[in-house]
Write an enzyme that holds these catalytic residues in place. Sequence first.
Site, mmCIF file in Angstrom:
data_model
loop_
_atom_site.group_PDB
_atom_site.id
_atom_site.type_symbol
_atom_site.label_atom_id
_atom_site.label_comp_id
_atom_site.label_asym_id
_atom_site.label_seq_id
_atom_site.Cartn_x
_atom_site.Cartn_y
_atom_site.Cartn_z
ATOM 1 N N ARG A 136 10.845 -6.920 5.894
ATOM 2 C CA ARG A 136 10.714 -5.480 5.635
ATOM 3 C C ARG A 136 11.633 -4.665 6.541
ATOM 4 N NH1 ARG A 136 4.699 -3.228 5.235
ATOM 5 N NH2 ARG A 136 4.449 -3.849 7.415
ATOM 6 N N ARG A 140 -2.299 -8.527 13.611
ATOM 7 C CA ARG A 140 -2.754 -7.605 12.561
ATOM 8 C C ARG A 140 -3.532 -8.347 11.479
ATOM 9 N NH1 ARG A 140 2.877 -5.818 11.484
ATOM 10 N NH2 ARG A 140 2.231 -4.376 9.866
ATOM 11 N N ARG A 150 -10.374 1.131 8.764
ATOM 12 C CA ARG A 150 -10.025 -0.248 9.100
ATOM 13 C C ARG A 150 -11.155 -0.985 9.801
ATOM 14 N NH1 ARG A 150 -3.983 0.470 9.086
ATOM 15 N NH2 ARG A 150 -2.975 -1.352 9.861
ATOM 16 N N LYS A 182 0.832 -1.213 0.000
ATOM 17 C CA LYS A 182 0.000 0.000 0.000
ATOM 18 C C LYS A 182 0.865 1.262 0.000
ATOM 19 C CE LYS A 182 -2.305 -1.006 3.814
ATOM 20 N NZ LYS A 182 -1.824 -2.325 4.235
ATOM 21 N N ARG A 234 10.406 -2.405 11.773
ATOM 22 C CA ARG A 234 9.263 -1.829 12.489
ATOM 23 C C ARG A 234 8.961 -2.671 13.719
ATOM 24 N NH1 ARG A 234 4.360 -0.482 8.398
ATOM 25 N NH2 ARG A 234 3.251 -1.343 10.167
HETATM 26 P P1 AMP Z 1 0.083 0.435 9.261
HETATM 27 O O1 AMP Z 1 1.347 1.156 8.964
HETATM 28 O O2 AMP Z 1 -1.055 0.870 8.397
HETATM 29 O O3 AMP Z 1 0.269 -1.070 9.294
HETATM 30 O O4 AMP Z 1 -0.349 0.873 10.757
HETATM 31 C C1 AMP Z 1 0.494 0.585 11.852
HETATM 32 C C2 AMP Z 1 -0.324 0.534 13.131
HETATM 33 O O5 AMP Z 1 -0.945 1.820 13.359
HETATM 34 C C3 AMP Z 1 -1.464 -0.450 13.143
HETATM 35 O O6 AMP Z 1 -1.049 -1.773 13.468
HETATM 36 C C4 AMP Z 1 -2.358 0.157 14.226
HETATM 37 O O7 AMP Z 1 -1.817 -0.068 15.528
HETATM 38 C C5 AMP Z 1 -2.236 1.644 13.932
HETATM 39 N N1 AMP Z 1 -3.238 2.086 12.938
HETATM 40 C C6 AMP Z 1 -2.991 2.590 11.695
HETATM 41 N N2 AMP Z 1 -4.132 2.902 11.058
HETATM 42 C C7 AMP Z 1 -5.134 2.573 11.913
HETATM 43 C C8 AMP Z 1 -6.551 2.637 11.856
HETATM 44 N N3 AMP Z 1 -7.197 3.104 10.754
HETATM 45 N N4 AMP Z 1 -7.272 2.213 12.926
HETATM 46 C C9 AMP Z 1 -6.658 1.754 14.034
HETATM 47 N N5 AMP Z 1 -5.331 1.650 14.165
HETATM 48 C C10 AMP Z 1 -4.560 2.049 13.127
#
Ligand code: AMP
Length: 217
Positions: free
Chosen positions: A123, A167, A89, A14, A156
């Site tokens: 990653r 996740r 989400r 993404k 990360r």
């Molecule tokens: P990502 O980089 O999109 O994988 O986001 C990393 C982390 O940020 C996720 O595992 C959640 O802890 C938090 N996060 C990001 N976007 C959201 C969202 N829309 N709703 C809830 N938590 C989020």
Amino acid sequence: MRKYVIMGVQGSGKGTQSTMLCADLDLVHISVGDLFRWHVQSHTKLGAQVRRAMKAGELVSDDLVESVVRGRLDQHDWNFGFVIDGFPRNGRQAEFFMESYDIDGVIHLELPDDEVRRRVLSRRLCPGCGMDYNLIADRPEVEGRCDICGTELITREDDTPEALAARLHDYYEKTRPVLELFRRKEVVHDIDATAASDQVQAGIRETLGLPAYRPKG
Ligand code: AMP
């Protein structure tokens, strides 16, 4: 004005695809995960509130997510539009979003789970400029260093097998239904994300009727 949502399981590309899509179309890439990571790295109050959930791979509370998204979109620096990534989400976030913004298309990147694990666990991220690397497909030129700014690459905190499992579980349980909601209301473009990133980008642009990718510079 073009307003897109990009969805897909972790590691489906993404971030990479959003960056490529925004580069020459003057769209703004809004990654909710990046916004939270910035708060954590900058030791803000919000960063302290979200750090534990993020590290465990759990979703941050909807109230915090909505205020961050609203605050970011209220900056109105997206004259030509945006690509929002990592949001919505779950059902509540989707409703909040659809009440406030029209969406021109939802890009759905599809990737099988075994490929997700392979990609996510290899990653690496540059904490300096945010560039993403992958030790299988997209290695840095100098081991462990960012090609762009030379900063030491990190893993990360949530790219561990345990956090990834949490996740993935949330993705199938809470985020997948959002896709079905979108299918009833918006145009969803399903894209095979197993191919190389430039091919995936070409597929996205073709289905959205956008000009071919022309990197700036
Ligand atoms: P990502 O980089 O999109 O994988 O986001 C990393 C982390 O940020 C996720 O595992 C959640 O802890 C938090 N996060 C990001 N976007 C959201 C969202 N829309 N709703 C809830 N938590 C989020």
